[in-house]
Each structure stands twice: as structure tokens, then as C-alpha cells.
Scaffold this motif. Sequence first.
Motif, PDB file in Angstrom:
ATOM      1  N   UNK A  36      -6.869   9.119  -6.860  1.00  0.00           N
ATOM      2  CA  UNK A  36      -6.067   8.046  -6.270  1.00  0.00           C
ATOM      3  C   UNK A  36      -6.632   6.702  -6.721  1.00  0.00           C
ATOM      4  N   UNK A  37      -5.788   5.672  -6.837  1.00  0.00           N
ATOM      5  CA  UNK A  37      -6.288   4.352  -7.226  1.00  0.00           C
ATOM      6  C   UNK A  37      -7.358   3.805  -6.290  1.00  0.00           C
ATOM      7  N   UNK A  38      -7.398   4.305  -5.053  1.00  0.00           N
ATOM      8  CA  UNK A  38      -8.393   3.827  -4.099  1.00  0.00           C
ATOM      9  C   UNK A  38      -9.698   4.610  -4.185  1.00  0.00           C
ATOM     10  N   UNK A 176      -7.634  12.332  -3.726  1.00  0.00           N
ATOM     11  CA  UNK A 176      -7.031  13.000  -4.879  1.00  0.00           C
ATOM     12  C   UNK A 176      -5.580  13.383  -4.635  1.00  0.00           C
ATOM     13  N   UNK A 177      -4.812  13.347  -5.708  1.00  0.00           N
ATOM     14  CA  UNK A 177      -3.523  14.027  -5.802  1.00  0.00           C
ATOM     15  C   UNK A 177      -3.740  15.268  -6.656  1.00  0.00           C
ATOM     16  N   UNK A 178      -2.795  16.182  -6.644  1.00  0.00           N
ATOM     17  CA  UNK A 178      -2.908  17.322  -7.553  1.00  0.00           C
ATOM     18  C   UNK A 178      -1.533  17.785  -7.985  1.00  0.00           C
ATOM     19  N   UNK A 179      -1.493  18.403  -9.157  1.00  0.00           N
ATOM     20  CA  UNK A 179      -0.215  18.838  -9.714  1.00  0.00           C
ATOM     21  C   UNK A 179      -0.454  20.002 -10.668  1.00  0.00           C
ATOM     22  N   UNK A 206       2.446   4.264 -11.189  1.00  0.00           N
ATOM     23  CA  UNK A 206       1.069   3.861 -10.885  1.00  0.00           C
ATOM     24  C   UNK A 206       0.971   2.524 -10.172  1.00  0.00           C
ATOM     25  N   UNK A 207       1.883   1.607 -10.482  1.00  0.00           N
ATOM     26  CA  UNK A 207       1.830   0.299  -9.854  1.00  0.00           C
ATOM     27  C   UNK A 207       2.325   0.289  -8.424  1.00  0.00           C
ATOM     28  N   UNK A 208       3.016   1.344  -8.006  1.00  0.00           N
ATOM     29  CA  UNK A 208       3.586   1.384  -6.665  1.00  0.00           C
ATOM     30  C   UNK A 208       2.864   2.353  -5.743  1.00  0.00           C
ATOM     31  N   UNK A 209       1.825   3.018  -6.278  1.00  0.00           N
ATOM     32  CA  UNK A 209       1.162   4.061  -5.492  1.00  0.00           C
ATOM     33  C   UNK A 209       0.451   3.456  -4.285  1.00  0.00           C
ATOM     34  N   UNK A 210       0.795   3.919  -3.114  1.00  0.00           N
ATOM     35  CA  UNK A 210       0.193   3.397  -1.889  1.00  0.00           C
ATOM     36  C   UNK A 210      -1.024   4.235  -1.518  1.00  0.00           C
ATOM     37  N   UNK A 211      -1.767   3.723  -0.593  1.00  0.00           N
ATOM     38  CA  UNK A 211      -2.978   4.417  -0.118  1.00  0.00           C
ATOM     39  C   UNK A 211      -2.573   5.506   0.880  1.00  0.00           C
ATOM     40  N   UNK A 212      -1.974   6.539   0.340  1.00  0.00           N
ATOM     41  CA  UNK A 212      -1.541   7.666   1.168  1.00  0.00           C
ATOM     42  C   UNK A 212      -1.922   8.956   0.487  1.00  0.00           C
ATOM     43  N   UNK A 213      -2.211   9.955   1.277  1.00  0.00           N
ATOM     44  CA  UNK A 213      -2.475  11.269   0.701  1.00  0.00           C
ATOM     45  C   UNK A 213      -1.168  11.836   0.199  1.00  0.00           C
TER      46      UNK A 213
END
Length: 216
Positions: A36-38, A176-179, A206-213
Motif C-alpha cells: 500500500x502507498x502508506x 498490503x493488497x494482493x492479487x 495509484x493516484x486515487x488509492x486511499x488508506x484502506x485495506x
Amino acid sequence: MSPEGKTPKPVRRKSAGFGDHSPGDGYLDGRLLIAMPVMGDPRFERSVIYMCAHSSEGAMGIIVNRPAGSIDFPGLLVQLDIIEKDDQIKLPENAETMQVLKGGPVDTGRGFVLHSSDFFIKDATLNIDDGICLTATVDILKAIAKGTGPKHAILALGYAGWAPGQLENEIQHNGWLHCDADPDLIFGEDVEEKYQRALRKIGIDPGMLANEAGHA
């Protein structure tokens, strides 16, 4: 994540996957982790990690988008006495261009080769998932140097390791995200673009990704 994270105990692939678990039970071996970006740990910032093993005993993966700097594969073969320095010009093309990556902060002096399943060494190669294998012996480096190795491969120095329950905790805390794994993301030459491509693969700007799982 601690650099002292331990590799899970060796497990043998059964019909469904590593260890005793089966698809759909939450284990991520054979999938990609996307930071995650955070992500607060600079060692894993903007990293894409291919998960080689994940069970109740822990997890192990290889970062596939971090170049190892000035280290190149032909030079490494010379350092390991696999070839003579003068023989570098005789290497097959896939050996000349093979990527050397920083696979993670644990055991950085050891090499791990992620590769396509057209190459296999009995008792040394782990068949992970979807045609992706892992071999950590010098024999695969010798085969690549001779032109008899796998069609697709990357060499990673070190790995990322998690203690039991540690990765699950990091995912719950928005690390983390996963795919699904994508061979092109693993073996593609555009290393610097893999993070953006991995996010777009799961439909995230990527520019809109919020701090969410999130989970793909």
C-alpha cells in the motif's frame, strides 16, 4: 516486517498447494503482494512480492521489482566461478540480460531463482503455482549459463520472510493488497513500472488509492 523474519519450515507441495491447506482458505502462496502507498517500512515501499510459501508456520516471498543496482548476472557468474571472465561474451542472450533483483532483507547473500516450469531439478525445485517455480541451488545458474535453463527466470538476492500470523496482521493493518500472479509482472523487463502495473491490474488508480485495506 522484521529482517529477522524466519522462513517457514520446508513444506512439500500436495495436490492443492503448499502444506495442508487448500485454495480459498486465505493463504497467499502463488499470489502477488502489492505494498500500500502508506507502507511505513522503506524496505518494502512500492514493492511487488511473489509469494512462494504461506502457511500457519509463516510466509516467504521474493520482491520482483527492485533492481540489485550494479550487480549483473554475467558478473555474478564470474564471481561464483561458474564461468571465466573471458567467457562472458559467449553467454546465451537470456543469461546476458537476466535480471538480478533485491529479493528482500533476509539472507541477502543467497540467490533465489524464480523461473518458468520448463526447468526442474529433483529435490531442489519447488513448483509453486501456475507454471512458476523456485530453485535456490547453483545448478540452475550453471544451466542458464549453458543455455539449458528455463525460458523465463529472474535471480533474487535475499527474500522477505514473515513469522506465523505476521503477514495476516500486516494485511489487516492496511499494509498490503494482493492479487493473482501475472508471469509478465514477475519476469517482465520493465522493473520500474511493475508497481504501477500491479495496481492497475486490480483496477486501482495509484493516484486515487486511499488508506484502506483491500483485496483483489
